[in-house]
Write a protein that holds these residues in place. Structure first.
Motif, PDB file in Angstrom:
ATOM      1  N   ASP A  76      14.493   6.862  -4.126  1.00  0.00           N
ATOM      2  CA  ASP A  76      15.276   5.632  -3.937  1.00  0.00           C
ATOM      3  C   ASP A  76      15.797   5.217  -5.311  1.00  0.00           C
ATOM      4  N   ILE A  77      17.091   5.371  -5.518  1.00  0.00           N
ATOM      5  CA  ILE A  77      17.650   5.258  -6.871  1.00  0.00           C
ATOM      6  C   ILE A  77      18.959   4.476  -6.826  1.00  0.00           C
ATOM      7  N   ILE A  78      19.230   3.712  -7.877  1.00  0.00           N
ATOM      8  CA  ILE A  78      20.572   3.164  -8.093  1.00  0.00           C
ATOM      9  C   ILE A  78      21.063   3.654  -9.445  1.00  0.00           C
ATOM     10  N   ALA A  79      22.381   3.821  -9.560  1.00  0.00           N
ATOM     11  CA  ALA A  79      23.009   4.176 -10.831  1.00  0.00           C
ATOM     12  C   ALA A  79      23.802   2.977 -11.325  1.00  0.00           C
ATOM     13  N   ILE A  80      23.685   2.692 -12.611  1.00  0.00           N
ATOM     14  CA  ILE A  80      24.340   1.542 -13.219  1.00  0.00           C
ATOM     15  C   ILE A  80      25.382   2.023 -14.212  1.00  0.00           C
ATOM     16  N   ASN A  81      26.591   1.502 -14.089  1.00  0.00           N
ATOM     17  CA  ASN A  81      27.667   1.852 -15.010  1.00  0.00           C
ATOM     18  C   ASN A  81      27.424   1.162 -16.345  1.00  0.00           C
ATOM     19  N   LEU A  82      27.220   1.950 -17.392  1.00  0.00           N
ATOM     20  CA  LEU A  82      26.874   1.401 -18.702  1.00  0.00           C
ATOM     21  C   LEU A  82      28.074   1.265 -19.629  1.00  0.00           C
ATOM     22  N   GLY A  91       0.801  -1.213   0.000  1.00  0.00           N
ATOM     23  CA  GLY A  91       0.000   0.000   0.000  1.00  0.00           C
ATOM     24  C   GLY A  91       0.833   1.260   0.000  1.00  0.00           C
ATOM     25  N   TRP A  92       2.082   1.161  -0.456  1.00  0.00           N
ATOM     26  CA  TRP A  92       3.000   2.303  -0.431  1.00  0.00           C
ATOM     27  C   TRP A  92       3.279   2.869  -1.824  1.00  0.00           C
ATOM     28  N   GLU A  93       2.433   2.537  -2.798  1.00  0.00           N
ATOM     29  CA  GLU A  93       2.737   2.942  -4.169  1.00  0.00           C
ATOM     30  C   GLU A  93       2.732   4.456  -4.366  1.00  0.00           C
ATOM     31  N   SER A  94       2.137   5.203  -3.425  1.00  0.00           N
ATOM     32  CA  SER A  94       2.164   6.671  -3.531  1.00  0.00           C
ATOM     33  C   SER A  94       3.459   7.248  -2.973  1.00  0.00           C
ATOM     34  N   GLN A  95       4.284   6.404  -2.308  1.00  0.00           N
ATOM     35  CA  GLN A  95       5.516   6.882  -1.688  1.00  0.00           C
ATOM     36  C   GLN A  95       6.774   6.362  -2.382  1.00  0.00           C
ATOM     37  N   ILE A  96       6.750   5.115  -2.805  1.00  0.00           N
ATOM     38  CA  ILE A  96       7.942   4.485  -3.369  1.00  0.00           C
ATOM     39  C   ILE A  96       7.539   3.628  -4.571  1.00  0.00           C
ATOM     40  N   GLY A  97       8.528   3.026  -5.213  1.00  0.00           N
ATOM     41  CA  GLY A  97       8.252   2.069  -6.276  1.00  0.00           C
ATOM     42  C   GLY A  97       8.441   2.593  -7.677  1.00  0.00           C
ATOM     43  N   SER A  98       8.508   3.911  -7.838  1.00  0.00           N
ATOM     44  CA  SER A  98       8.743   4.513  -9.149  1.00  0.00           C
ATOM     45  C   SER A  98       9.331   5.898  -8.940  1.00  0.00           C
TER      46      SER A  98
END
Length: 222
Positions: A108-114, A93-100
């Motif tokens: 809440d983010i990760i960076a990927i070395n491309l 029930g947290w889709e308004s806070q996190i998940g996208s």
């Protein structure tokens, strides 16, 4: 069962690696998704899995779902990514806070070395993220906009005390120790009284004997 779950708006969390280890059957992920049921990804506990690697679970979920469905198009990369992100948030029930990544949500983010992925077109990136060892290419991470890892060097790990938890663990980077980690192990009893916890003491001993680069260890009772 699927009709009843849909009627009651039940969410399902699939834990494929635990299911494989325990030989406890396979979740029909494709059938649940096709029926419109929200399906997310979990790890189960370490005792029935050996690790809590969400990226590994993501890869196993996508591969196993194809095998169970006998369909190579089942649970494509975009679907699997949604299962690991917004579907998980929706489960609680947290889709308004996190998940996208949207304005107003926690960053809440990760960076990927491309660097090693540039020979692939951008539309292939979801497949590369899921089906390659992407965890080795994660360079940065943020939680609620706070940078926790930079260039694969951990800045700090936050540990919030759960009032119902007997043990919490926190690791904080000491800037004066050239990237080494100072580990504080905190033990608290459920009744609020100080306790001599043999489990914690044994864990400290194991860490010290391992000689794994920790520069300082402290045991705190609260």
């Amino acid at each position: 069962d699927i009709d009843l779950m849909l009627e009651k708006q039940v969410s399902v969390i699939t834990c494929p690696e635990s299911n494989l280890k325990l030989a406890s059957g396979f979740c029909p992920v494709h059938r649940l998704l096709d029926a419109g049921i929200n399906v997310a990804i979990g790890t189960d506990g370490a005792a029935s899995n050996n690790d809590l690697d969400m990226l590994g679970e993501l890869r196993t979920t996508a591969l196993l779902a194809k095998g169970v469905a006998n369909d190579p198009t089942a649970v494509d990369a975009y679907t699997a990514l949604r299962m690991a992100t917004i579907n998980g948030a929706r489960t609680f029930g947290w889709e308004s806070q996190i998940g996208s990544l949207e304005q107003g949500k926690d960053a809440d983010i990760i960076a990927i070395n491309l660097d090693q992925m540039l020979r692939f077109s951008l539309d292939q990136l979801p497949e590369r993220i899921i089906f390659s060892e992407i965890e080795k290419k994660i360079s940065h991470s943020w939680s609620k906009g706070e940078n926790l890892m930079r260039d694969q060097s951990v800045n700090k790990i936050r540990a919030e005390v759960d009032p119902e938890a007997e043990l919490i663990f926190g690791a904080i980077k000491d800037e004066n120790m050239t990237g080494k980690i100072r580990v504080s192990i905190v033990a608290t009893a459920l009744d609020g009284h100080k306790t001599e916890n043999k489990t914690v003491l044994n864990m400290v001993s194991r860490i010290q004997n391992r000689n794994s680069g920790y520069s300082e260890l402290s045991l705190i009772h609260i």
